[in-house]
Write a protein that holds these residues in place. Structure first.
Motif, PDB file in Angstrom:
ATOM      1  N   LEU A   1      22.946 -13.553  16.855  1.00 51.08           N
ATOM      2  CA  LEU A   1      21.664 -13.469  17.546  1.00 51.08           C
ATOM      3  C   LEU A   1      20.957 -14.800  17.371  1.00 51.08           C
ATOM      4  O   LEU A   1      21.106 -15.458  16.341  1.00 51.08           O
ATOM      5  CB  LEU A   1      20.795 -12.349  16.962  1.00 51.08           C
ATOM      6  CG  LEU A   1      21.417 -10.961  16.847  1.00 51.08           C
ATOM      7  CD1 LEU A   1      20.527 -10.067  15.978  1.00 51.08           C
ATOM      8  CD2 LEU A   1      21.610 -10.350  18.223  1.00 51.08           C
TER       9      LEU A   1
ATOM     10  N   GLY B   1      26.281 -18.514  16.230  1.00 54.36           N
ATOM     11  CA  GLY B   1      24.830 -18.427  16.160  1.00 54.36           C
ATOM     12  C   GLY B   1      24.149 -19.475  17.020  1.00 54.36           C
ATOM     13  O   GLY B   1      23.148 -19.211  17.689  1.00 54.36           O
TER      14      GLY B   1
ATOM     15  N   THR C   1      18.899 -19.335  25.332  1.00 52.30           N
ATOM     16  CA  THR C   1      17.499 -19.136  25.727  1.00 52.30           C
ATOM     17  C   THR C   1      16.796 -20.452  26.047  1.00 52.30           C
ATOM     18  O   THR C   1      15.597 -20.452  26.311  1.00 52.30           O
ATOM     19  CB  THR C   1      16.720 -18.426  24.600  1.00 52.30           C
ATOM     20  OG1 THR C   1      16.629 -19.296  23.463  1.00 52.30           O
ATOM     21  CG2 THR C   1      17.405 -17.132  24.200  1.00 52.30           C
TER      22      THR C   1
ATOM     23  N   ALA D   1      24.298 -18.530  20.591  1.00 48.76           N
ATOM     24  CA  ALA D   1      23.295 -17.511  20.890  1.00 48.76           C
ATOM     25  C   ALA D   1      21.914 -18.128  21.051  1.00 48.76           C
ATOM     26  O   ALA D   1      21.160 -17.781  21.972  1.00 48.76           O
ATOM     27  CB  ALA D   1      23.282 -16.455  19.782  1.00 48.76           C
TER      28      ALA D   1
ATOM     29  N   ALA E   1      19.023 -18.824  14.209  1.00 51.24           N
ATOM     30  CA  ALA E   1      20.158 -17.981  14.557  1.00 51.24           C
ATOM     31  C   ALA E   1      20.565 -17.177  13.337  1.00 51.24           C
ATOM     32  O   ALA E   1      20.373 -17.588  12.192  1.00 51.24           O
ATOM     33  CB  ALA E   1      21.324 -18.836  15.052  1.00 51.24           C
TER      34      ALA E   1
END
Length: 219
Positions: free
Chosen positions: A44, A2, A9, A5, A55
């Motif tokens: 995600l 998590g 970004t 992930a 996450a």
């Protein structure tokens, strides 16, 4: 997974992700015996603001049955902010070996269980905090949780109320804990199936976790 992930970004530059709140749920009762099949994870995550991330991760078996889900919120600090906030942990000479120390659970010391209360200590060296963090050794929260689960299981262990936690909820993680100083763990049984546990130096309750246990499967 998590966290990986969420970090995708973030853009360039080093950042530190400190778990603040989380919830882990067991969605499927454990099968008896050792697992005989592969496990799969889907995760995600992303930044909601420059200083926070979240996450979600899901653990499946090979039959696509969801075994666990995890949701976690993080405080995100850039390199300069982390160094200023945790300068009291700075130790560039700390030996944090490359090999992972996390294959074995933390040992509980000075364990006492009385009625609905239990207490213990864990003692970590800087080399038991590998990767957490370079130049700023701190007790890894996930590793500490294994000790909190261990103490909770000892408190609820009886013929009618055993089995692994079915829900683990991180309620509070106020700051990082330093190695080299005993971390005091406390557990308080709230009812037949729920235990509130905390960890901190001395009387502090830096980390607070709620755990719910299920009854063993009926034969």
């Amino acid at each position: 997974m998590g966290l990986c992930a969420a970090a995708t970004t973030a853009g360039p530059g080093r950042r530190y992700y400190l778990a603040r709140k989380a919830r882990l749920r067991r969605l499927t009762p454990p099968a008896p015996g050792a697992p005989s099949q592969g496990l799969h994870v889907m995760a995600l995550g992303g930044l909601s603001r420059p200083d926070s991330a979240s996450a979600a991760a899901f653990l499946y078996d090979s039959g696509h049955t969801t075994l666990f889900d995890l949701h976690c919120d993080y405080v995100v600090l850039d390199e300069g902010s982390f160094a200023r906030t945790f300068e009291h942990l700075a130790d560039p000479s700390a030996d944090q070996k490359a090999s992972s120390p996390y294959g074995s659970p933390l040992r509980l010391d000075h364990v006492s269980v009385s009625g609905t209360m239990a207490q213990a200590e864990v003692n970590l060296r800087a080399d038991q905090c590998a990767g957490h963090f370079a130049g700023f050794p701190a007790v890894p929260l996930a590793y500490l949780l294994t000790a909190l689960v261990d103490l909770s299981e000892r408190l609820v262990e009886d013929p009618e109320n055993t089995g692994p936690p079915v829900r683990v909820e991180l309620l509070q993680a106020r700051t990082l804990l330093a190695p080299g100083t005993p971390v005091v763990l406390r557990a308080r049984r709230q009812n037949d199936h729920r235990v509130l546990v905390s960890a901190g130096h001395g009387e502090d309750e830096t980390v607070v976790v709620s755990m719910a246990f299920g009854r063993p499967p009926q034969k």
